[in-house]
Write a protein that holds these residues in place. Structure first.
Motif, PDB file in Angstrom:
ATOM      1  N   ALA A   1      -4.864  18.545   8.541  1.00 55.52           N
ATOM      2  CA  ALA A   1      -5.262  19.830   9.238  1.00 55.52           C
ATOM      3  C   ALA A   1      -4.338  20.860   8.917  1.00 55.52           C
ATOM      4  N   PRO A   2      -4.937  22.291   8.690  1.00 48.35           N
ATOM      5  CA  PRO A   2      -4.159  23.245   8.336  1.00 48.35           C
ATOM      6  C   PRO A   2      -3.285  23.754   9.468  1.00 48.35           C
ATOM      7  N   SER A   3      -2.249  23.042   9.728  1.00 46.72           N
ATOM      8  CA  SER A   3      -1.145  23.266  10.913  1.00 46.72           C
ATOM      9  C   SER A   3       0.062  22.613  10.373  1.00 46.72           C
ATOM     10  N   VAL A   4       1.160  23.329  11.244  1.00 43.51           N
ATOM     11  CA  VAL A   4       2.328  22.604  11.050  1.00 43.51           C
ATOM     12  C   VAL A   4       2.699  22.214  12.384  1.00 43.51           C
ATOM     13  N   GLY A   5       3.546  21.191  12.700  1.00 41.40           N
ATOM     14  CA  GLY A   5       3.815  20.849  14.060  1.00 41.40           C
ATOM     15  C   GLY A   5       4.132  19.056  14.035  1.00 41.40           C
ATOM     16  N   ALA A   6       4.122  18.675  15.475  1.00 32.82           N
ATOM     17  CA  ALA A   6       4.476  17.402  15.696  1.00 32.82           C
ATOM     18  C   ALA A   6       3.638  16.538  15.038  1.00 32.82           C
ATOM     19  N   VAL A   7       2.246  16.462  15.008  1.00 33.60           N
ATOM     20  CA  VAL A   7       1.181  15.900  14.334  1.00 33.60           C
ATOM     21  C   VAL A   7       1.554  15.486  12.736  1.00 33.60           C
ATOM     22  N   ASN A   8       1.610  16.539  12.049  1.00 38.27           N
ATOM     23  CA  ASN A   8       1.981  16.239  10.766  1.00 38.27           C
ATOM     24  C   ASN A   8       3.482  15.773  10.441  1.00 38.27           C
ATOM     25  N   ALA A   9       4.426  16.039  11.542  1.00 42.27           N
ATOM     26  CA  ALA A   9       5.723  15.664  11.255  1.00 42.27           C
ATOM     27  C   ALA A   9       5.702  13.769  11.259  1.00 42.27           C
ATOM     28  N   GLU A  10       4.990  13.338  12.230  1.00 44.35           N
ATOM     29  CA  GLU A  10       4.687  11.983  12.325  1.00 44.35           C
ATOM     30  C   GLU A  10       4.028  11.203  10.893  1.00 44.35           C
ATOM     31  N   LEU A  11       3.130  11.841  10.462  1.00 44.54           N
ATOM     32  CA  LEU A  11       2.415  11.637   9.065  1.00 44.54           C
ATOM     33  C   LEU A  11       3.621  11.624   8.091  1.00 44.54           C
ATOM     34  N   PHE A  12       4.373  12.611   7.896  1.00 42.58           N
ATOM     35  CA  PHE A  12       5.207  12.884   6.796  1.00 42.58           C
ATOM     36  C   PHE A  12       6.153  11.764   6.928  1.00 42.58           C
ATOM     37  N   ALA A  13       6.597  11.228   7.948  1.00 39.25           N
ATOM     38  CA  ALA A  13       7.691  10.383   8.250  1.00 39.25           C
ATOM     39  C   ALA A  13       6.840   8.912   7.552  1.00 39.25           C
ATOM     40  N   ALA A  14       5.760   8.788   7.897  1.00 39.97           N
ATOM     41  CA  ALA A  14       5.026   7.472   7.390  1.00 39.97           C
ATOM     42  C   ALA A  14       4.766   7.541   5.905  1.00 39.97           C
TER      43      ALA A  14
ATOM     44  N   MET B   1       0.801  -1.224  -0.094  1.00 36.03           N
ATOM     45  CA  MET B   1       0.157  -0.013  -0.098  1.00 36.03           C
ATOM     46  C   MET B   1       1.009   1.344  -0.038  1.00 36.03           C
ATOM     47  N   LYS B   2       0.599   2.120  -0.908  1.00 32.38           N
ATOM     48  CA  LYS B   2       1.324   3.475  -1.012  1.00 32.38           C
ATOM     49  C   LYS B   2       0.434   4.527  -0.125  1.00 32.38           C
ATOM     50  N   THR B   3       1.194   5.238   0.765  1.00 33.96           N
ATOM     51  CA  THR B   3       0.467   6.177   1.454  1.00 33.96           C
ATOM     52  C   THR B   3       0.694   7.569   0.950  1.00 33.96           C
ATOM     53  N   ILE B   4      -0.227   8.224   0.756  1.00 29.92           N
ATOM     54  CA  ILE B   4       0.071   9.719   0.351  1.00 29.92           C
ATOM     55  C   ILE B   4      -0.710  10.652   1.375  1.00 29.92           C
ATOM     56  N   VAL B   5       0.139  11.731   1.802  1.00 35.99           N
ATOM     57  CA  VAL B   5      -0.489  12.644   2.685  1.00 35.99           C
ATOM     58  C   VAL B   5      -0.531  13.945   1.954  1.00 35.99           C
ATOM     59  N   ILE B   6      -1.619  14.447   2.031  1.00 35.76           N
ATOM     60  CA  ILE B   6      -2.012  15.950   1.422  1.00 35.76           C
ATOM     61  C   ILE B   6      -1.859  16.987   2.474  1.00 35.76           C
ATOM     62  N   ALA B   7      -1.016  17.994   2.201  1.00 35.09           N
ATOM     63  CA  ALA B   7      -0.634  18.852   3.543  1.00 35.09           C
ATOM     64  C   ALA B   7      -0.311  20.111   2.768  1.00 35.09           C
ATOM     65  N   ASN B   8      -0.788  21.168   3.739  1.00 35.59           N
ATOM     66  CA  ASN B   8      -0.256  22.518   3.221  1.00 35.59           C
ATOM     67  C   ASN B   8      -0.917  23.152   4.821  1.00 35.59           C
ATOM     68  N   GLN B   9      -0.020  24.060   5.299  1.00 37.52           N
ATOM     69  CA  GLN B   9      -0.493  24.691   6.490  1.00 37.52           C
ATOM     70  C   GLN B   9      -1.667  25.886   6.468  1.00 37.52           C
ATOM     71  N   LYS B  10      -1.572  26.211   5.290  1.00 39.36           N
ATOM     72  CA  LYS B  10      -2.527  27.399   5.094  1.00 39.36           C
ATOM     73  C   LYS B  10      -3.939  26.548   4.646  1.00 39.36           C
ATOM     74  N   GLY B  11      -4.734  27.353   5.750  1.00 35.20           N
ATOM     75  CA  GLY B  11      -6.065  27.156   5.484  1.00 35.20           C
ATOM     76  C   GLY B  11      -6.740  27.336   4.136  1.00 35.20           C
ATOM     77  N   GLY B  12      -7.643  26.298   3.562  1.00 31.79           N
ATOM     78  CA  GLY B  12      -8.346  26.721   2.417  1.00 31.79           C
ATOM     79  C   GLY B  12      -7.447  26.516   1.123  1.00 31.79           C
ATOM     80  N   SER B  13      -6.408  25.879   1.282  1.00 36.06           N
ATOM     81  CA  SER B  13      -5.715  25.679   0.091  1.00 36.06           C
ATOM     82  C   SER B  13      -6.166  24.517  -0.982  1.00 36.06           C
ATOM     83  N   GLY B  14      -7.132  24.054  -0.168  1.00 28.83           N
ATOM     84  CA  GLY B  14      -7.718  22.780  -1.277  1.00 28.83           C
ATOM     85  C   GLY B  14      -7.351  21.380  -1.051  1.00 28.83           C
ATOM     86  N   LYS B  15      -6.877  21.167   0.343  1.00 33.39           N
ATOM     87  CA  LYS B  15      -6.309  20.022   0.817  1.00 33.39           C
ATOM     88  C   LYS B  15      -7.376  18.998   0.567  1.00 33.39           C
ATOM     89  N   SER B  16      -8.516  19.080   1.124  1.00 30.81           N
ATOM     90  CA  SER B  16     -10.004  18.158   1.355  1.00 30.81           C
ATOM     91  C   SER B  16     -10.162  17.784  -0.039  1.00 30.81           C
TER      92      SER B  16
END
Ligand SMILES: Nc1ncnc2c1ncn2[C@@H]1O[C@H](COP(=O)(O)OP(=O)(O)OP(=O)(O)O)[C@@H](O)[C@H]1O
Ligand SMILES: [Mg+2]
Length: 222
Positions: free
Chosen positions: A90-103, A1-16
């Motif tokens: 979520a539109p945020s930077v921090g430890a939560v997304n760091a874990e996701l990015f690594a995975a 399985m390939k995991t693709i994370v969609i991220a940008n700390q800017k709210g409303g950039s079109g992630k969802s």
């Protein structure tokens, strides 16, 4: 399985919007089973899936995800036969997304081609780069014929990879969270579905490139 994370700390950039449409495009291309999950407390992707079920559509699937169980959940979805997992964030930077990015196998960063969005990226990009996971920018909510478009594409190219297909500003995308359907379901041969099919091919190409690099590096190390 390939995991693709969609991220940008800017709210409303079109992630969802990108998450659900790309997942639907992957299913339509016959690359499923595709699973979507959501770490955003706003729960946009989860709400979308509930709407979708009411509309009688069962794919892509949705799986809830608690970050405390990230590794076991990824293993379980893989064992259950999922081909791709899309994680909306979520539109945020921090430890939560760091874990996701690594995975993740790939991080997709939807970016509106405006100077304000480019400036906001300066805050979010270091964390993405620190993860050492491959990432690509997707130009999103693009309005045709804006001079900003090509300037932004060039600036992003200097920072990393920009996927060749742009996701344009379209009413059909804006309506998806009202009824749980995507442009792929509503108008499968329309311009939006066609640009999504092309975007999905470039995402797959990027994933394959990464895989080849990993194989080459492990051969070098052996
Ligand atoms: N390509 C597009 N064309 C038209 N409308 C769009 C497009 N992409 C996003 N939108 C609209 O812009 C708004 C924000 O989009 P979306 O919810 O996907 O952003 P987000 O990055 O997930 O936001 P958040 O940071 O709050 O999670 C929504 O109303 C959505 O319908
Ligand atoms: Mg969102």
């Amino acid at each position: 399985m390939k995991t693709i994370v969609i991220a940008n700390q800017k709210g409303g950039s079109g992630k969802s919007t990108l998450t659900v449409h790309l997942a639907a495009a992957a299913e339509a291309a016959g690359d499923g089973p595709v699973v979507i999950t959501d770490t955003d407390p706003q729960g946009t992707a989860g709400d979308w899936f509930n709407q979708r079920k009411k509309a009688g559509l069962a794919t892509p699937r949705y799986a809830p995800l608690a970050l405390s169980e990230l590794a076991t959940k990824l293993k379980a979805l893989d064992a259950a036969g999922a081909a791709y997992l899309f994680i909306d964030t979520a539109p945020s930077v921090g430890a939560v997304n760091a874990e996701l990015f690594a995975a993740a196998d790939l991080i997709l960063v939807p970016l509106n081609p405006t100077p304000a969005d480019l400036r906001a990226l300066v805050k979010g990009l270091p964390l993405i780069k620190k993860s050492a996971t491959p990432f690509s920018f997707v130009l999103a909510r693009v309005r045709p014929n804006l001079r900003n478009n090509d300037g932004t594409a060039m600036a992003l190219d200097a920072l990393g990879l920009v996927l060749p297909t742009r996701m344009h500003e379209r009413v059909i995308y804006a309506e998806t969270f009202a009824h749980g359907k995507t442009a792929v379901d509503i108008d499968p041969s329309g311009v939006a579905a066609t640009e999504l099919a092309s975007l999905w091919q470039s995402v797959k190409h990027r994933l394959n490139e990464n895989e080849k690099m990993v194989i080459l590096e492990s051969e070098k190390a052996a």
